[in-house]
Write a protein that holds these residues in place. Sequence first.
Motif, PDB file in Angstrom:
ATOM      1  N   PHE A 170      11.279  51.152  -0.192  1.00  0.00           N
ATOM      2  CA  PHE A 170      10.184  50.433  -0.845  1.00  0.00           C
ATOM      3  C   PHE A 170       9.746  49.236  -0.013  1.00  0.00           C
ATOM      4  CE2 PHE A 170      12.408  51.881  -4.917  1.00  0.00           C
ATOM      5  CZ  PHE A 170      11.765  53.099  -4.853  1.00  0.00           C
ATOM      6  N   ALA A 171      10.684  48.662   0.740  1.00  0.00           N
ATOM      7  CA  ALA A 171      10.362  47.470   1.516  1.00  0.00           C
ATOM      8  C   ALA A 171       9.404  47.801   2.655  1.00  0.00           C
ATOM      9  CB  ALA A 171      11.643  46.852   2.057  1.00  0.00           C
ATOM     10  N   GLU A 172       9.358  49.093   3.045  1.00  0.00           N
ATOM     11  CA  GLU A 172       8.437  49.467   4.125  1.00  0.00           C
ATOM     12  C   GLU A 172       6.992  49.203   3.723  1.00  0.00           C
ATOM     13  OE1 GLU A 172       9.031  53.495   5.305  1.00  0.00           O
ATOM     14  OE2 GLU A 172      11.188  53.228   5.580  1.00  0.00           O
ATOM     15  N   VAL A 173       6.718  49.389   2.439  1.00  0.00           N
ATOM     16  CA  VAL A 173       5.327  49.261   1.988  1.00  0.00           C
ATOM     17  C   VAL A 173       4.813  47.833   2.172  1.00  0.00           C
ATOM     18  CG1 VAL A 173       3.779  49.592   0.042  1.00  0.00           C
ATOM     19  CG2 VAL A 173       5.624  51.193   0.440  1.00  0.00           C
ATOM     20  N   PRO A 174       5.505  46.803   1.634  1.00  0.00           N
ATOM     21  CA  PRO A 174       4.990  45.447   1.867  1.00  0.00           C
ATOM     22  C   PRO A 174       4.958  45.063   3.345  1.00  0.00           C
ATOM     23  CG  PRO A 174       7.110  45.378   0.722  1.00  0.00           C
ATOM     24  CD  PRO A 174       6.648  46.787   0.718  1.00  0.00           C
ATOM     25  N   ILE A 175       5.900  45.584   4.120  1.00  0.00           N
ATOM     26  CA  ILE A 175       5.889  45.237   5.548  1.00  0.00           C
ATOM     27  C   ILE A 175       4.673  45.848   6.231  1.00  0.00           C
ATOM     28  CG2 ILE A 175       7.066  45.757   7.736  1.00  0.00           C
ATOM     29  CD1 ILE A 175       9.604  44.854   6.543  1.00  0.00           C
ATOM     30  N   ARG A 176       4.391  47.110   5.898  1.00  0.00           N
ATOM     31  CA  ARG A 176       3.195  47.752   6.466  1.00  0.00           C
ATOM     32  C   ARG A 176       1.940  46.994   6.038  1.00  0.00           C
ATOM     33  NH1 ARG A 176       1.782  50.916  10.410  1.00  0.00           N
ATOM     34  NH2 ARG A 176       2.973  52.766   9.882  1.00  0.00           N
ATOM     35  N   GLN A 177       1.916  46.606   4.762  1.00  0.00           N
ATOM     36  CA  GLN A 177       0.739  45.874   4.278  1.00  0.00           C
ATOM     37  C   GLN A 177       0.597  44.542   4.997  1.00  0.00           C
ATOM     38  OE1 GLN A 177       1.548  46.080   0.141  1.00  0.00           O
ATOM     39  NE2 GLN A 177       0.168  47.801  -0.149  1.00  0.00           N
ATOM     40  N   TYR A 178       1.725  43.940   5.255  1.00  0.00           N
ATOM     41  CA  TYR A 178       1.702  42.664   5.974  1.00  0.00           C
ATOM     42  C   TYR A 178       1.099  42.877   7.361  1.00  0.00           C
ATOM     43  CZ  TYR A 178       3.395  38.612   8.560  1.00  0.00           C
ATOM     44  OH  TYR A 178       3.474  37.506   9.347  1.00  0.00           O
ATOM     45  N   GLU A 179       1.462  44.015   7.995  1.00  0.00           N
ATOM     46  CA  GLU A 179       0.927  44.311   9.330  1.00  0.00           C
ATOM     47  C   GLU A 179      -0.571  44.559   9.270  1.00  0.00           C
ATOM     48  OE1 GLU A 179       3.915  46.291  12.391  1.00  0.00           O
ATOM     49  OE2 GLU A 179       3.385  47.609  10.745  1.00  0.00           O
ATOM     50  N   ILE A 180      -0.972  45.363   8.291  1.00  0.00           N
ATOM     51  CA  ILE A 180      -2.397  45.697   8.193  1.00  0.00           C
ATOM     52  C   ILE A 180      -3.217  44.453   7.884  1.00  0.00           C
ATOM     53  CG2 ILE A 180      -4.068  46.981   6.778  1.00  0.00           C
ATOM     54  CD1 ILE A 180      -1.979  49.260   6.761  1.00  0.00           C
ATOM     55  N   GLU A 181      -2.650  43.577   7.079  1.00  0.00           N
ATOM     56  CA  GLU A 181      -3.320  42.317   6.752  1.00  0.00           C
ATOM     57  C   GLU A 181      -3.683  41.557   8.023  1.00  0.00           C
ATOM     58  OE1 GLU A 181      -4.905  39.686   4.032  1.00  0.00           O
ATOM     59  OE2 GLU A 181      -4.109  41.701   3.704  1.00  0.00           O
ATOM     60  N   LYS A 182      -2.841  41.770   9.009  1.00  0.00           N
ATOM     61  CA  LYS A 182      -3.093  41.042  10.255  1.00  0.00           C
ATOM     62  C   LYS A 182      -4.132  41.749  11.141  1.00  0.00           C
ATOM     63  CE  LYS A 182       1.099  40.599  11.814  1.00  0.00           C
ATOM     64  NZ  LYS A 182       2.238  40.167  12.616  1.00  0.00           N
ATOM     65  N   THR A 183      -4.462  43.020  10.821  1.00  0.00           N
ATOM     66  CA  THR A 183      -5.468  43.708  11.640  1.00  0.00           C
ATOM     67  C   THR A 183      -6.856  43.295  11.141  1.00  0.00           C
ATOM     68  OG1 THR A 183      -5.787  45.598  10.221  1.00  0.00           O
ATOM     69  CG2 THR A 183      -3.951  45.718  11.755  1.00  0.00           C
ATOM     70  N   HIS A 184      -7.872  43.745  11.823  1.00  0.00           N
ATOM     71  CA  HIS A 184      -9.221  43.298  11.437  1.00  0.00           C
ATOM     72  C   HIS A 184     -10.109  44.456  11.028  1.00  0.00           C
ATOM     73  CE1 HIS A 184      -8.062  39.350  12.730  1.00  0.00           C
ATOM     74  NE2 HIS A 184      -7.598  39.886  13.856  1.00  0.00           N
ATOM     75  N   ASN A 185      -9.483  45.624  10.692  1.00  0.00           N
ATOM     76  CA  ASN A 185     -10.275  46.785  10.324  1.00  0.00           C
ATOM     77  C   ASN A 185     -10.567  46.734   8.817  1.00  0.00           C
ATOM     78  OD1 ASN A 185     -11.168  49.341   9.567  1.00  0.00           O
ATOM     79  ND2 ASN A 185     -10.120  50.279  11.304  1.00  0.00           N
TER      80      ASN A 185
END
Lengths: 764, 138
Positions: A170-185
């Motif tokens: 489950f922790a993968e999901v917030p981490i992935r979201q954290y990464e995407i938050e940092k992208t600009h797409n």
Amino acid sequence: MSTNNSETILDEIYAGLTDESLQFKGYGRHTPLKEFTRLVRLLTSTHTCILTFANLQEKKVLRIASSSQSREFEEYLDKKRIIHLNSTKKKMGVSYEIASKGKEYETDDLQKDGGGVANLEISKKFDLNCFFCYPIKIDNVLKGYLNFFSTGKTHFSKDQKLVIKIISKFAEVPIRQYEIEKTHNQTLKEAIEEMAKITGKNRRAQILLVTFKYAQKLLSKDEILSTVLKLDEKTGMLMELKASHLTKENIIPFGKGYCSQALIEETELIKDINSSDWEDVYIDAWDGVTKNEMVIPLLIKNEQIRVRNNVVFASRPIGVLNFESPNLNEFTQEDVDILLPLISQASLLIEKLAIERKLSQLRYVEKQVLNKQNLKEVLKIIAEGIKEVLGFEVINISLVDDSKKMINTEVIIGIEEEKVEKFLQMASHPLNSNDIQASIARSKKIEVPDESDERFDKTIWKEFGHEYLIRVFVPVISSLTNKCVGTIDAGYQIGFRKHIYESDIQILQGFAELIVEALEKQNSRIMDKISHELRSPVSGILGNIDRLKAHYSHWDDWFIDVKLEDIELDCEILKHNILELEYFLGRPFPKVEIGDKPIVVMKDIILKTIKQLKPVIEDEGFYFDIDLCVDKDDLDKINIYTDKIKLGQVFYNLLVNSIRYANKNSKTFKLKVIVDNETDKDYFIIRFQDWGIGIKKEYKDKIFDEYFRSPEAIRQFVSGAGLGLTISQSIMRNRIKGDLILANSFNPTEFNVKIPKRYERKPL
Amino acid sequence: MILFIDDEKRYVKNYIEELEEGKEGEEVGFEVNYINNVGNALEFIKSEESKKIEAIVLDIMMPSNGFFADDEVEIGIQFYNECRKHFPDTKVFVLTNVSREDVREFFEKQKDCYFDRKDDIMPVEFAKKVYQELRKRG
């Protein structure tokens, strides 16, 4: 995870993770991610839980969220979120040396030197003793850690670690979201936001539909056919969920079409139809329009799988995104690269949902077995649960029989009904044999053996089609004794499913825990019974002594004799009941002890036992009617050298059963004992008959099984742990070298005790 | 009358005899109605005769006779609850060989209820206790 409290916490975690507010919203006291760490902390019963994002290139770790039992410690952690791993100063959490290995790590040295992960001063201040961290990896790349501190003096328990492993998904999901938050797409961000909002039923399908919608947006190509198909885990078929145009084929069998091929190859395919090498598998879904096709498999990459004893990585297929164009060379690798982050996130969410579904189904099975008393029934429910929850096709639950040093299949599902009995007979192996079940019970290790493994019983293997299966063997280990009490063997046909996934094995371990709980419940019930049966004669003895002491001066002699005889009988009963306890505790029977004088079976054993138990019969309110079908002259006929005490135990058990299961509506207790010297040249047969409630046909074969008590017996008579006949038959077969059989089940119920005639001479 | 419910008469007959015999200074003992199964006991507590009940002595581990769930320890508890519907203020003396702590705790929380293990309380002392408790009531 068996408590209601844990269930509530898990529910909250699921709800929290599927909530739209899940997107990373900064580090504060009441953010959803903080709530996530709080719930994980409660679920794992730890002092502190910290979720970190690791940036190894920059040698930095970012605490995304943390929760602690100590408000002060939590505030300390919240103050400084970025940890520079190259700093010499000890920080609370994973160090660079540990982080760069990307493996789980634990230490209980926090109070000594900080264990390499903690500031000693802080550890002392907050009384922290143990640390455990579990890596969060996405596509086999380390993304962060779940860190735990505990104030307990011992290491984190196996159960805590199992929960942490499951929760780490489950922790993968917030981490992935954290990464995407940092992208600009922006489109990708919108897609992720929409996925996070999905609730209710069929969430897997809904996620695939959102993926489909945003994949079309991200590609922004006109005039193409886009399709999303989901894989049916049990059949391997690809089912069309949605298409931009009407298609001819919306169910694709395993192995057919480019879509299946992409899943089998586990890679993206971009093909011009004319130049295709796979013309024989191509399916025309668009009336011959397609010139160029791109298939992107939806895969959960780097899933842990088990191969023999080892954990390695492989992909797990979920479905495919398929794009077809009327133009040649329409699709390029660039298109694939645009779509991959979206697909990766969708795959992660789907995997999370799958685990959620499986855990919730496991809890449903847990509820189903909660109040069930019959072990066999519980094992059947568990086997069906494994089939339903994890999609295994053949499930075999075996239990260790400590007294016989065997491992026996108790429940098998997935083979033809008429072959079950044969399988049960064949799948019984000595614990010290080379058989796979015995080997797993000894090694206590989970294994996915390959087909050439020599430990497979080849007769069973061939007869029951095991050569087509991939199977996992999970030892069932008691947490109380750390002994292996059985195994779960689960498999499916090798085809579209080529691997056994570690996440499924973890759920299987959950099922193994249910088996342990059921066995422990059974043992506890039997222990209650045996303890009750030991206490009863003890309290009988004490009660008689108590009254003798208080009244002997004014009681008549005959009454004092009655009380003394009662005490004597209770001592005998106690002796017999102790044997049951020894049997239950797995102590082997002592060797046969043969005296110098021959035993006159009728006088020395049968009549003595009847005389001894006569007061019990009278206490039950019966008149006594005994018929010994033997001439007075014949009373001395069976004159043998054998173990008097053990043979006495057999007749005692038979008589106690006759009394216990006597017909309560009758005023007379009728018993008949026939000595048969003629029928068998090698054995004396003593026919022991009573006119009690009898044994129903369906239980005839079970009455000698350990702990077996028929439903009628349980309803009407409390005494008995279901061991008397088991022990008696074992004595007759293994010690006396004769037999004990049920000859007739009703009116009269007849047991035959067979004693070898060769004992007429004293054995050398 | 004391209603005495226990499935194993052999192990309670000393208690019954002691209750029936009467104490020093008492002219007569109690009338004890012994019943060896919950089925008959249920019938009795609903009968007219049950009005004579002054106290109930109850075992816990008993066969269900098809009246309750088949967990033998639970049966005693279920039967106790059933008794309480008919006799909310009657003293109940639980006399058992069950050693489970949760069972003891359950009965110790009940009003007008006494929990004793058969190997802890002997017939003479038990009879004395029943006399004292019933006498208290007057």
